[in-house]
Design an enzyme around this catalytic site. Structure first.
Site, PDB file in Angstrom:
ATOM      1  N   HIS A 178      53.393 -28.928 -31.854  1.00  0.00           N
ATOM      2  CA  HIS A 178      53.775 -28.179 -33.374  1.00  0.00           C
ATOM      3  C   HIS A 178      53.820 -26.904 -33.225  1.00  0.00           C
ATOM      4  CE1 HIS A 178      52.711 -27.499 -37.402  1.00  0.00           C
ATOM      5  NE2 HIS A 178      53.552 -28.623 -37.502  1.00  0.00           N
ATOM      6  N   PHE A 179      54.733 -26.060 -32.941  1.00  0.00           N
ATOM      7  CA  PHE A 179      56.092 -26.281 -32.354  1.00  0.00           C
ATOM      8  C   PHE A 179      56.267 -25.672 -31.125  1.00  0.00           C
ATOM      9  CE2 PHE A 179      55.675 -25.835 -37.151  1.00  0.00           C
ATOM     10  CZ  PHE A 179      56.288 -26.856 -37.573  1.00  0.00           C
TER      11      PHE A 179
END
Length: 171
Positions: A70-71
């Site tokens: 993420h991410f």
């Protein structure tokens, strides 16, 4: 007898295994969903409303599981994980107070994110101020919560609600 007022990571794991408050009662999630490393302080009185307070911490490390996904190329802690930590702490408080049943998050009023947790951060601090604690047939905590990264407040949640339920099959 005075209640224990701080908890180590090992003690939190014991709670996650259901060993702290008894079978079928309040239980923390186990890693990786356990979102704090220790409870620095937990009190029945005090806090903003005089109804109790919890202060907990998470050591931020670049290898925390969520940073990798993420991410990709832009690692940031998902805001929902900080919010979940706040609910986890309210549920723990109810078990610590002797409430019976399994914890379930019931909602929140306003939630505001004004910052982010990056892998370069060092320490997350959660402060939960209990507004109301109901310990009858209905066991429920209502709290306001703040999350800081390295001393800077970045998340605020009002009216967090957690209940303990002796039956969850009809929930």
């Amino acid at each position: 007898m005075q209640k224990q007022n701080s908890f180590t990571f090992e003690e939190l794991l014991s709670c996650g295994r259901g060993e702290m408050f008894g079978e079928g009662n309040a239980q923390l999630p186990l890693p990786p969903m356990l979102m704090f490393d220790r409870i620095v302080s937990i009190t029945e009185e005090g806090g903003q409303y005089g109804n109790g307070q919890i202060v907990a911490e998470l050591d931020v490390r670049p290898d925390l599981w969520f940073f990798n996904c993420h991410f990709a190329g832009d690692p940031v802690m998902p805001g929902c994980l900080g919010l979940d930590a706040m609910w986890q702490l309210v549920g723990f408080y109810l078990g610590w107070m002797g409430g019976k049943g399994r914890g379930r998050a019931l909602g929140a009023g306003d939630v505001k994110f004004t910052g982010q947790v990056l892998p370069t951060g060092k320490l997350i601090t959660y402060r939960i101020d209990l507004k109301r604690v109901i310990m009858r047939k209905l066991v429920m905590g209502i709290a306001d919560a703040h999350m800081e990264i390295d001393g800077r407040e970045i998340y605020v949640a009002s009216d967090l609600r957690v209940g303990l339920f002796t039956r969850t099959d009809n929930f």
